[in-house]
Design an enzyme around this catalytic site. Structure first.
Site, short mmCIF file in Angstrom:
data_model
loop_
_atom_site.label_atom_id
_atom_site.label_comp_id
_atom_site.label_asym_id
_atom_site.label_seq_id
_atom_site.Cartn_x
_atom_site.Cartn_y
_atom_site.Cartn_z
N ASN A 64 0.53 -1.03 -0.33
CA ASN A 64 -0.34 0.03 0.32
C ASN A 64 0.95 1.17 -0.02
O ASN A 64 0.76 1.75 0.66
CB ASN A 64 -0.84 -0.33 1.14
N GLU B 42 1.27 -2.98 -5.32
CA GLU B 42 1.07 -1.65 -4.55
C GLU B 42 1.86 -0.55 -4.31
O GLU B 42 2.58 -0.86 -3.08
CB GLU B 42 -0.24 -1.42 -3.82
N ASP C 109 -1.18 -10.46 -4.31
CA ASP C 109 -2.87 -9.96 -3.77
C ASP C 109 -3.85 -10.10 -4.85
O ASP C 109 -3.68 -9.42 -6.02
CB ASP C 109 -2.82 -8.28 -3.46
N ASN D 198 -7.20 -10.91 -4.82
CA ASN D 198 -8.12 -9.54 -4.80
C ASN D 198 -9.62 -11.01 -4.56
O ASN D 198 -10.99 -9.93 -4.98
CB ASN D 198 -8.45 -8.30 -5.52
N HIS E 169 -1.77 -4.59 5.17
CA HIS E 169 -2.36 -6.22 3.87
C HIS E 169 -1.18 -7.44 5.51
O HIS E 169 -0.67 -6.20 5.53
CB HIS E 169 -1.83 -6.28 2.92
#
Length: 267
Positions: free
Chosen positions: A10, A36, A152, A154, A256
């Site tokens: 992130n 990310e 990730d 998702n 996360h």
């Protein structure tokens, strides 16, 4: 033993201010796949090419502050592949592959960040297009080499992969279509499947302990109202070498948690 970690940062700049580099040094993975990154090449230069003595290889999004993936490795790859050949999605910085090939073995470690689809119908449609392209790509790779895809994804695959499964069945990340895609990818006998969810291979029955993402709303983290969105997806022979897993729920570099798997092989 090969220690492989996956973590959605992130934002690499944000995560490093929260101590991710010292954590990497302390846990000492052989390789960490990050998603990310939210940075461009110019942002990485002189600051983040190396973390805890691991050298990074990246796929950046064209859009600033968006997406981006990387692989930090203790070992130098024989080749780095940036993007998976998608005309639509390679501009979004969602795939980087480090190959560690020898005369006796072809092995790839992949870091990938799948679209979320949670912002609306247009992005959910894009997510389905991405899943179709990615499945084709992974099936082609499976016929050519061993690999572990960390990322990730998702998608929470089954009811035990998120806390509130009943109320989320129409929400992105747990729709019937996304779950069916994952089921097909993991199907042992279908030609469009055959990959292994390594965490579930090691821990088939966990519920609350399996979550890797928590919303920033409603004290979700404190109450452990989470989702399992971060995966190791591996070819069967490589997945069979997985020996132990650890989800580091107690460290907070992003929304996360890192997930690490130890594999019984060396590069």
């Amino acid at each position: 033993m090969f220690k492989l970690t996956s973590l959605n940062l992130n934002g690499i700049r944000s995560a490093t201010t929260k101590g991710v580099e010292s954590w990497i040094a302390a846990t000492a993975p052989d390789c960490i796949c990050v998603q990310e990154v939210k940075a461009q090449a110019a942002d990485i230069a002189g600051r983040f090419e190396v973390l805890a003595e691991l050298r990074g290889h990246f796929h950046f999004a064209e859009k600033k502050g968006y997406s981006g993936v990387g692989i930090y490795s203790r070992h130098e790859p024989s080749e780095v592949v940036v993007g998976f050949g998608s005309h639509e999605f390679d501009a979004e910085g969602r795939y980087v592959e480090a190959r560690f090939d020898t005369p006796a073995r072809k092995l790839s470690i992949i870091s990938s960040y799948f679209p979320s689809g949670s912002s609306g119908e247009l992005r959910q449609s894009a997510k389905f297009r991405f899943l179709a392209e990615m499945q084709t790509h992974l099936m082609r790779m499976k016929g050519e080499r061993e690999f572990v895809l960390c990322g990730d994804i998702n998608i929470a695959h089954q009811n035990n992969d998120l806390k509130n499964w009943r109320s989320n069945q129409k929400n992105s990340g747990f729709t019937p279509e996304e779950r069916a895609w994952m089921t097909a990818l993991l199907h042992t006998t279908e030609p469009t499947g055959g990959l292994i969810d390594v965490y579930r291979h090691l821990c088939p029955d966990t519920t609350d302990a399996c979550y890797t993402w928590w919303s920033n709303r409603g004290q979700a983290y404190a109450k452990n109202v989470g989702w399992r969105l971060d995966y190791h997806l591996a070819t069967p022979a490589t997945a069979a070498l997985a020996r132990a897993e650890h989800i580091y729920k107690d460290v907070k570099f992003s929304d996360h948690a890192p997930i690490t798997v130890d594999y019984e092989f060396t590069l």
